[in-house]
Motif scaffolding. Structure first.
Motif, PDB file in Angstrom:
ATOM      1  N   TYR A 225       0.835  -1.204   0.000  1.00  0.00           N
ATOM      2  CA  TYR A 225       0.000   0.000   0.000  1.00  0.00           C
ATOM      3  C   TYR A 225       0.873   1.258   0.000  1.00  0.00           C
ATOM      4  CZ  TYR A 225      -2.395   3.886   2.299  1.00  0.00           C
ATOM      5  OH  TYR A 225      -2.854   5.139   2.634  1.00  0.00           O
ATOM      6  N   ALA A 226       1.845   1.311   0.905  1.00  0.00           N
ATOM      7  CA  ALA A 226       2.688   2.497   1.022  1.00  0.00           C
ATOM      8  C   ALA A 226       3.530   2.710  -0.230  1.00  0.00           C
ATOM      9  CB  ALA A 226       3.579   2.379   2.256  1.00  0.00           C
ATOM     10  N   ASN A 227       3.904   1.629  -0.878  1.00  0.00           N
ATOM     11  CA  ASN A 227       4.757   1.748  -2.059  1.00  0.00           C
ATOM     12  C   ASN A 227       4.058   2.477  -3.196  1.00  0.00           C
ATOM     13  OD1 ASN A 227       7.321   1.092  -3.345  1.00  0.00           O
ATOM     14  ND2 ASN A 227       6.134  -0.262  -4.674  1.00  0.00           N
ATOM     15  N   THR A 228       2.731   2.364  -3.288  1.00  0.00           N
ATOM     16  CA  THR A 228       2.003   3.080  -4.347  1.00  0.00           C
ATOM     17  C   THR A 228       2.127   4.592  -4.177  1.00  0.00           C
ATOM     18  OG1 THR A 228      -0.102   3.063  -3.137  1.00  0.00           O
ATOM     19  CG2 THR A 228       0.349   1.188  -4.576  1.00  0.00           C
ATOM     20  N   TYR A 229       2.351   5.052  -2.956  1.00  0.00           N
ATOM     21  CA  TYR A 229       2.565   6.473  -2.695  1.00  0.00           C
ATOM     22  C   TYR A 229       4.032   6.850  -2.856  1.00  0.00           C
ATOM     23  CZ  TYR A 229      -2.191   6.677  -0.899  1.00  0.00           C
ATOM     24  OH  TYR A 229      -3.560   6.623  -0.785  1.00  0.00           O
ATOM     25  N   HIS A 230       4.915   5.983  -2.347  1.00  0.00           N
ATOM     26  CA  HIS A 230       6.346   6.294  -2.387  1.00  0.00           C
ATOM     27  C   HIS A 230       6.847   6.460  -3.818  1.00  0.00           C
ATOM     28  CE1 HIS A 230       6.449   5.904   1.832  1.00  0.00           C
ATOM     29  NE2 HIS A 230       6.580   4.597   1.915  1.00  0.00           N
ATOM     30  N   VAL A 231       6.331   5.643  -4.746  1.00  0.00           N
ATOM     31  CA  VAL A 231       6.815   5.735  -6.125  1.00  0.00           C
ATOM     32  C   VAL A 231       6.412   7.062  -6.770  1.00  0.00           C
ATOM     33  CG1 VAL A 231       6.840   3.237  -6.467  1.00  0.00           C
ATOM     34  CG2 VAL A 231       4.768   4.526  -7.045  1.00  0.00           C
ATOM     35  N   ARG A 232       5.435   7.746  -6.187  1.00  0.00           N
ATOM     36  CA  ARG A 232       5.032   9.066  -6.673  1.00  0.00           C
ATOM     37  C   ARG A 232       5.607  10.189  -5.815  1.00  0.00           C
ATOM     38  NH1 ARG A 232      -0.130   6.405  -6.796  1.00  0.00           N
ATOM     39  NH2 ARG A 232      -0.885   7.703  -5.080  1.00  0.00           N
ATOM     40  N   GLY A 233       6.492   9.818  -4.907  1.00  0.00           N
ATOM     41  CA  GLY A 233       7.113  10.816  -4.053  1.00  0.00           C
ATOM     42  C   GLY A 233       6.194  11.368  -2.992  1.00  0.00           C
ATOM     43  N   GLN A 234       5.179  10.576  -2.585  1.00  0.00           N
ATOM     44  CA  GLN A 234       4.211  11.029  -1.591  1.00  0.00           C
ATOM     45  C   GLN A 234       4.253  10.143  -0.357  1.00  0.00           C
ATOM     46  OE1 GLN A 234       0.427  10.927  -3.588  1.00  0.00           O
ATOM     47  NE2 GLN A 234       1.015  12.434  -5.133  1.00  0.00           N
ATOM     48  N   ALA A 235       3.763  10.672   0.752  1.00  0.00           N
ATOM     49  CA  ALA A 235       3.626   9.886   1.972  1.00  0.00           C
ATOM     50  C   ALA A 235       2.248   9.234   1.998  1.00  0.00           C
ATOM     51  CB  ALA A 235       3.803  10.776   3.202  1.00  0.00           C
ATOM     52  N   PRO A 236       2.134   8.004   2.436  1.00  0.00           N
ATOM     53  CA  PRO A 236       0.819   7.348   2.487  1.00  0.00           C
ATOM     54  C   PRO A 236      -0.089   8.014   3.511  1.00  0.00           C
ATOM     55  CG  PRO A 236       2.485   5.990   3.554  1.00  0.00           C
ATOM     56  CD  PRO A 236       3.219   7.120   2.900  1.00  0.00           C
ATOM     57  N   TYR A 237      -1.385   8.003   3.240  1.00  0.00           N
ATOM     58  CA  TYR A 237      -2.340   8.600   4.164  1.00  0.00           C
ATOM     59  C   TYR A 237      -2.510   7.752   5.425  1.00  0.00           C
ATOM     60  CZ  TYR A 237      -3.879  11.738   0.394  1.00  0.00           C
ATOM     61  OH  TYR A 237      -3.935  12.682  -0.600  1.00  0.00           O
ATOM     62  N   LEU A 238      -2.586   6.450   5.246  1.00  0.00           N
ATOM     63  CA  LEU A 238      -2.879   5.555   6.360  1.00  0.00           C
ATOM     64  C   LEU A 238      -1.592   5.061   7.009  1.00  0.00           C
ATOM     65  CD1 LEU A 238      -5.660   3.446   4.607  1.00  0.00           C
ATOM     66  CD2 LEU A 238      -6.001   5.267   6.287  1.00  0.00           C
ATOM     67  N   THR A 239      -1.658   4.804   8.301  1.00  0.00           N
ATOM     68  CA  THR A 239      -0.521   4.246   9.023  1.00  0.00           C
ATOM     69  C   THR A 239      -0.613   2.722   9.040  1.00  0.00           C
ATOM     70  OG1 THR A 239      -1.627   4.242  11.165  1.00  0.00           O
ATOM     71  CG2 THR A 239      -0.501   6.287  10.511  1.00  0.00           C
ATOM     72  N   ARG A 240       0.489   2.097   9.392  1.00  0.00           N
ATOM     73  CA  ARG A 240       0.501   0.632   9.480  1.00  0.00           C
ATOM     74  C   ARG A 240      -0.515   0.140  10.503  1.00  0.00           C
ATOM     75  NH1 ARG A 240      -0.345  -3.644  10.675  1.00  0.00           N
ATOM     76  NH2 ARG A 240       0.989  -5.498  10.829  1.00  0.00           N
ATOM     77  N   ALA A 241      -0.655   0.855  11.620  1.00  0.00           N
ATOM     78  CA  ALA A 241      -1.544   0.406  12.696  1.00  0.00           C
ATOM     79  C   ALA A 241      -2.998   0.344  12.261  1.00  0.00           C
ATOM     80  CB  ALA A 241      -1.406   1.335  13.905  1.00  0.00           C
ATOM     81  N   PHE A 242      -3.387   1.180  11.294  1.00  0.00           N
ATOM     82  CA  PHE A 242      -4.776   1.189  10.849  1.00  0.00           C
ATOM     83  C   PHE A 242      -5.219  -0.187  10.376  1.00  0.00           C
ATOM     84  CE2 PHE A 242      -7.709   1.436   7.210  1.00  0.00           C
ATOM     85  CZ  PHE A 242      -8.818   1.991   7.831  1.00  0.00           C
ATOM     86  N   PHE A 243      -4.378  -0.871   9.629  1.00  0.00           N
ATOM     87  CA  PHE A 243      -4.762  -2.156   9.054  1.00  0.00           C
ATOM     88  C   PHE A 243      -4.965  -3.211  10.139  1.00  0.00           C
ATOM     89  CE2 PHE A 243      -2.999   0.197   5.561  1.00  0.00           C
ATOM     90  CZ  PHE A 243      -3.789  -0.175   4.482  1.00  0.00           C
ATOM     91  N   SER A 244      -4.108  -3.230  11.120  1.00  0.00           N
ATOM     92  CA  SER A 244      -4.276  -4.189  12.216  1.00  0.00           C
ATOM     93  C   SER A 244      -5.527  -3.890  13.030  1.00  0.00           C
ATOM     94  CB  SER A 244      -3.043  -4.180  13.125  1.00  0.00           C
ATOM     95  OG  SER A 244      -1.929  -4.743  12.473  1.00  0.00           O
ATOM     96  N   LEU A 245      -5.777  -2.606  13.281  1.00  0.00           N
ATOM     97  CA  LEU A 245      -6.969  -2.245  14.051  1.00  0.00           C
ATOM     98  C   LEU A 245      -8.244  -2.595  13.298  1.00  0.00           C
ATOM     99  CD1 LEU A 245      -5.862   1.209  15.515  1.00  0.00           C
ATOM    100  CD2 LEU A 245      -6.241  -0.916  16.785  1.00  0.00           C
ATOM    101  N   LEU A 246      -8.257  -2.351  11.988  1.00  0.00           N
ATOM    102  CA  LEU A 246      -9.439  -2.683  11.212  1.00  0.00           C
ATOM    103  C   LEU A 246      -9.651  -4.196  11.186  1.00  0.00           C
ATOM    104  CD1 LEU A 246     -11.357  -0.708   9.766  1.00  0.00           C
ATOM    105  CD2 LEU A 246     -10.351  -1.467   7.608  1.00  0.00           C
ATOM    106  N   ALA A 247      -8.560  -4.953  11.071  1.00  0.00           N
ATOM    107  CA  ALA A 247      -8.672  -6.413  11.082  1.00  0.00           C
ATOM    108  C   ALA A 247      -9.192  -6.920  12.415  1.00  0.00           C
ATOM    109  CB  ALA A 247      -7.313  -7.035  10.780  1.00  0.00           C
TER     110      ALA A 247
END
Length: 377
Positions: A225-247
């Motif tokens: 997920y984060a890589n889709t932002y990094h390749v465009r020189g952007q920071a991802p909106y969501l943090t890693r913790a979000f995915f664990s909390l949602l799960a």
């Protein structure tokens, strides 16, 4: 009745909030918004400050609500008002902070004015009357449902803005081949060839539910997920913790597709579901493979929707490339209340012209759909 403001959804119980929802859409649930807060994806320096509005009766019972955020920028909204903000800056008008009724980082239409319509309408009127006193330039409500549109349409000062997305409809298909049979011969061959190209690279797919992933696998999901932002020189909106909390909080609504090469994952697609809709949300890969994006995000999603009997596949914003894969143009709506009379007049004129363009675009897009006509092979 005064409108109450919550700077955290934890101030309200999940049962009370979720009782206001008209359906099961995951993006409106207490679990989703609280996961955004607790993970640090909103709040802090994100520019998304929770500022949810409640309307209560004389007994203190919540009768209506608006999931809302104070915004100091316009990123992550997918209804683009950067030009409005820039015009205000040049004119010496303060555009930020503004109040936004929306689901952060999710261009998914749904209910925004929750609870009883009469109370929601009264809450709206009080909100707009107090904007300037609260130092806010405007109130925006993005990606609304038809019920929200009915409340906002014709309400004094509110401006409607149209957008266009592409959604796939499951017309009772038995399987993916049944869908292919509904396409023209040329398009059918194109989609089949794309799938064969992916399979020919030795890539296989593994589908999972939210509760079936280890933390190590969630690390991989976030890395993609984060890589889709990094390749465009952007920071991802969501943090890693979000995915664990949602799960942890709503695993039954999560669907994952892993693309694997020789048993090792190389890409993933993260989606959510409700009673009748498959929502494609996040995609990412660690290496480039020909046609892998189309297979992982679209064709695997279609197969999942068919297998689960879901009526619709909402793959998010943008993407004319979705047309030839059977995703049909859908008009989306957002609503805007602008306090400054000069800005409101200028935006009104702009929206009249934009509306015509959006409707023409959607109509023309239909001509590129791949479905065969009567008598066509």
């Amino acid at each position: 009745m005064p409108v109450t403001t919550l700077d955290s959804l934890h101030a309200l119980s999940a049962d009370t909030w979720d009782a206001l929802l008209p359906g099961a859409q995951p993006f409106l649930r207490h679990a989703f918004h609280s996961a955004l807060e607790d993970s640090g994806s909103v709040g802090g320096d994100s520019g998304w400050q929770p500022s949810h509005r409640l309307w209560c009766d004389d007994q203190g019972q919540v009768r209506a609500a608006l999931p809302a955020y104070l915004k100091r920028h316009s990123y992550g909204e997918y209804v683009f008002d950067h030009a409005w903000a820039d015009a205000c800056r040049r004119a010496g008008i303060a555009y930020y902070p503004k109040l936004l009724g929306a689901v952060p980082f999710s261009p998914v239409a749904g209910a925004r004015l929750l609870g009883e319509p009469r109370c929601a309408g009264a809450m709206l009127d009080e909100l707009t009357a107090e904007l300037e006193a609260q130092g806010l330039s405007s109130l925006h409500i993005n990606f609304t449902s038809p019920a929200c549109d009915a409340l906002l349409n014709g309400r004094d000062g509110w401006l409607e803005r149209l957008g266009c997305q592409f959604h796939w409809n499951n017309r009772g298909y038995r399987d993916f081949q049944d869908f292919l049979d509904a396409l023209s011969s040329r398009k059918r061959k194109q989609l089949r060839k794309e799938r064969e190209q992916v399979a020919g690279q030795g890539i296989e797919f593994d589908r999972r539910l939210g509760h079936q992933l280890s933390e190590q696998e969630w690390d991989f999901v976030y890395h993609c997920y984060a890589n889709t932002y990094h390749v465009r020189g952007q920071a991802p909106y969501l943090t890693r913790a979000f995915f664990s909390l949602l799960a942890e909080r709503m695993p039954e609504m999560i669907r994952l597709v892993f693309a694997q090469l020789r048993g090792r994952p190389v890409a993933m697609a993260f989606s959510l579901v409700d009673g009748d809709t498959f929502y494609g949300r996040y995609w990412g890969c660690l290496a480039e493979f020909d046609r892998l994006h189309f297979e992982t995000c679209f064709y695997q999603g279609m197969e999942l929707a068919i297998a689960e009997g879901l009526r619709r596949f909402d793959a998010g914003a943008q993407g004319e490339h979705k047309l030839i894969r059977g995703f049909e143009p859908v008009i989306t709506r957002s609503w805007h209340y602008l306090c400054h009379p000069g800005l409101r007049a200028a935006v009104t004129d702009f929206l009249v012209q934009e509306r015509s363009g959006v409707l023409s675009y959607a109509e023309e897009a239909r001509s590129y759909l791949p479905f065969r006509h009567a008598g066509e092979s």
